[in-house]
Design a protein around this motif. Sequence first.
Motif, short mmCIF file in Angstrom:
data_model
loop_
_atom_site.label_atom_id
_atom_site.label_comp_id
_atom_site.label_asym_id
_atom_site.label_seq_id
_atom_site.Cartn_x
_atom_site.Cartn_y
_atom_site.Cartn_z
N CYS A 93 -42.55 -68.83 -2.67
CA CYS A 93 -43.55 -69.05 -1.55
C CYS A 93 -43.15 -68.31 -0.30
CB CYS A 93 -44.13 -70.61 -1.11
SG CYS A 93 -44.27 -71.75 -2.24
N PRO A 94 -44.22 -67.36 0.26
CA PRO A 94 -43.75 -66.51 1.48
C PRO A 94 -43.13 -67.15 2.78
CG PRO A 94 -46.20 -66.79 1.10
CD PRO A 94 -45.82 -67.42 -0.04
N ASP A 95 -43.76 -68.46 2.86
CA ASP A 95 -43.19 -69.06 3.94
C ASP A 95 -42.23 -70.17 3.81
OD1 ASP A 95 -44.69 -70.47 2.66
OD2 ASP A 95 -46.17 -71.18 4.49
N ALA A 96 -41.49 -70.05 2.77
CA ALA A 96 -40.52 -71.03 2.42
C ALA A 96 -39.37 -70.98 3.41
CB ALA A 96 -39.59 -70.65 0.94
N PRO A 97 -38.82 -72.30 3.76
CA PRO A 97 -37.81 -72.22 4.70
C PRO A 97 -36.36 -71.72 4.36
CG PRO A 97 -38.07 -74.43 3.61
CD PRO A 97 -39.12 -73.57 3.33
N ILE A 98 -35.62 -71.33 5.16
CA ILE A 98 -34.64 -70.55 4.64
C ILE A 98 -33.33 -71.64 4.55
CG2 ILE A 98 -34.83 -68.46 6.05
CD1 ILE A 98 -32.78 -69.29 8.07
N LEU A 99 -33.68 -72.82 4.97
CA LEU A 99 -32.57 -73.96 4.79
C LEU A 99 -33.40 -75.03 4.33
CD1 LEU A 99 -29.58 -74.14 7.53
CD2 LEU A 99 -29.56 -73.42 4.93
N LEU A 100 -32.87 -75.90 3.66
CA LEU A 100 -33.37 -77.31 3.05
C LEU A 100 -32.14 -78.26 3.36
CD1 LEU A 100 -35.60 -76.67 0.10
CD2 LEU A 100 -36.27 -77.26 2.51
N TYR A 101 -32.40 -79.74 3.98
CA TYR A 101 -31.41 -80.78 3.72
C TYR A 101 -31.69 -81.52 2.64
CZ TYR A 101 -30.38 -78.28 8.17
OH TYR A 101 -30.06 -77.40 9.32
N TYR A 102 -30.84 -81.88 1.53
CA TYR A 102 -31.13 -82.69 0.80
C TYR A 102 -29.81 -83.76 0.32
CZ TYR A 102 -32.05 -83.86 -4.01
OH TYR A 102 -32.11 -84.65 -5.34
N LYS A 103 -30.44 -85.02 0.21
CA LYS A 103 -29.62 -85.96 -0.28
C LYS A 103 -30.11 -86.72 -1.42
CE LYS A 103 -26.86 -89.97 1.13
NZ LYS A 103 -26.28 -90.86 2.33
N GLY A 104 -29.44 -86.93 -2.66
CA GLY A 104 -30.10 -87.57 -3.66
C GLY A 104 -29.57 -86.87 -5.08
N ASN A 105 -29.91 -87.30 -6.21
CA ASN A 105 -29.36 -86.92 -7.40
C ASN A 105 -30.37 -86.33 -8.54
OD1 ASN A 105 -30.84 -89.15 -8.42
ND2 ASN A 105 -29.18 -90.29 -8.49
N ALA A 106 -31.56 -86.01 -7.88
CA ALA A 106 -32.41 -85.52 -8.78
C ALA A 106 -32.43 -83.97 -8.84
CB ALA A 106 -34.07 -86.07 -8.49
N ASP A 107 -32.77 -83.28 -9.84
CA ASP A 107 -32.72 -81.65 -9.86
C ASP A 107 -33.87 -81.16 -9.43
OD1 ASP A 107 -32.61 -79.14 -10.50
OD2 ASP A 107 -32.66 -79.44 -12.80
N LEU A 108 -33.89 -80.34 -8.10
CA LEU A 108 -34.94 -79.75 -7.48
C LEU A 108 -35.60 -78.92 -8.20
CD1 LEU A 108 -33.69 -79.68 -3.88
CD2 LEU A 108 -35.13 -81.66 -4.85
N ASN A 109 -35.06 -78.19 -9.39
CA ASN A 109 -35.56 -77.37 -10.24
C ASN A 109 -36.09 -77.98 -11.58
OD1 ASN A 109 -35.54 -74.92 -8.82
ND2 ASN A 109 -33.58 -75.16 -8.77
N HIS A 110 -36.42 -79.22 -11.66
CA HIS A 110 -36.66 -80.06 -12.51
C HIS A 110 -37.80 -79.15 -13.49
CE1 HIS A 110 -38.22 -83.43 -15.28
NE2 HIS A 110 -36.90 -84.12 -14.75
N PRO A 111 -37.78 -79.30 -14.98
CA PRO A 111 -39.08 -78.48 -15.59
C PRO A 111 -40.05 -78.91 -15.19
CG PRO A 111 -36.97 -79.29 -16.96
CD PRO A 111 -36.84 -79.85 -15.77
N ARG A 112 -40.66 -80.22 -14.90
CA ARG A 112 -42.01 -80.59 -14.57
C ARG A 112 -41.74 -81.45 -13.44
NH1 ARG A 112 -43.14 -82.82 -20.80
NH2 ARG A 112 -43.61 -80.81 -21.80
N ILE A 113 -42.70 -80.70 -12.29
CA ILE A 113 -42.61 -81.40 -10.97
C ILE A 113 -44.04 -81.59 -10.58
CG2 ILE A 113 -42.04 -81.14 -8.62
CD1 ILE A 113 -39.61 -79.82 -9.43
N VAL A 114 -44.52 -82.97 -10.44
CA VAL A 114 -45.98 -83.18 -9.78
C VAL A 114 -45.78 -83.76 -8.61
CG1 VAL A 114 -47.89 -84.59 -10.24
CG2 VAL A 114 -46.41 -83.59 -12.38
N SER A 115 -46.70 -83.07 -7.72
CA SER A 115 -46.86 -83.78 -6.19
C SER A 115 -47.97 -84.62 -6.15
CB SER A 115 -46.84 -82.63 -5.23
OG SER A 115 -45.55 -81.93 -5.04
N VAL A 116 -47.78 -85.80 -5.37
CA VAL A 116 -48.92 -86.67 -5.42
C VAL A 116 -49.25 -86.91 -3.92
CG1 VAL A 116 -49.66 -88.85 -6.07
CG2 VAL A 116 -48.37 -87.66 -7.48
N VAL A 117 -50.41 -86.52 -3.60
CA VAL A 117 -50.81 -86.96 -1.87
C VAL A 117 -52.05 -87.82 -1.98
CG1 VAL A 117 -49.54 -84.52 -1.36
CG2 VAL A 117 -52.02 -84.73 -1.83
#
Length: 363
Positions: A93-117
């Motif tokens: 994405c063109p406006d992706a942040p240069i830094l992210l802060y993450y705490k957890g154990n899930a793979d942020l590049n998981h093969p299947r990701i669904v966002s729910v809003v």
Amino acid sequence: MSLISKIALTLIKGVGHVTAKNLLANFGNAAAVFKASKSALMQVPGVGEAIASQILDTDALKEAARQLQFLEKHKIEVLFFKDENYPRRLRDCPDAPILLYYKGNADLNHPRIVSVVGTRRATAYGKMLCRQLAETLKPYDVLVVSGLAYGIDVEAHKESLANDIPTIGVLGHGLDRIYPHLHKTIAQNMLRNGGLLTEFPLNTVPDRENFPKRNRIIAGIADVTVVVEATAKGGALITADIAGSYNRDVFAFPGRSTDEYSQGCNFLIKTNRAGLLNHARDLVYYLGWDDKHGKSSEKQLKLPVGLSLEELSIVQVLRDAPAMVDEIAIKTSLQQSKLAIHLLSLEMQGVLTSLPGNVYRLN
């Protein structure tokens, strides 16, 4: 020093993600940015005298060093946009942040990701849809992303945890706090099966303007965004629009025309900004996960007792693949008026589902 410089770059007032990427492209790395001369800085697109002075005169490096101590103490990862473990979908994405802060154990590049809003004032209908969605997605090895806000967000997280689905909460503030505080317990549970993610550094409070920024991460990190309930205006529609601008799939559950909290969903569907979901199973179908999952071919179709010969002929047509009404009519030799009655009857019995475009498929 390298990581401190990366954090410090995001603390400079007036340096957004586009300007930060320009600086990095020009000087090669974040540390070099802080060693550059004022004239060299001002040659970079987006950097004027004020921002150049900010970079040279700021205490950002000292503040970044203090923040890094906290991050290391609390095992918070700092993900630079060029790192391998940075979410690759978001990086596109063109406006992706240069830094992210993450705490957890899930793979942020998981093969299947669904966002729910959805709305912050979820109705019983919206909560039921969140439960249905989680139960349907459970066998498909997905990661569910939402915003940990009141309403649909937290329901999506709760139902994901109840079904052992890893779930990520994208926050509009730093990881030194949880907002709303009422969701602290569920946030802690998410750390055991999922995680918390933010672009905002420590000491960032949950100001109103942070949440639209947060929404682009929810949209950009996923393959698909699902809008469960939404009013005519609100963050859920913003997220859906952002997802569409990223060429990501967007789907929505419809509601009655008189339902306030379905107005946004109905609008998205009406204007072709979202595909229609009659049931959570439709999402699996649209994304083609049944074939990949391998269960649909093994499942034996259980038909209700007492189907008529005409209804059985319709089922036979749909066994191989979904079909349009005209195709079903030709193959069954049924008149359109009679066919419509049989299709409605089969749908009411749960044998088939109607899809957009006058298409039907077996459940």
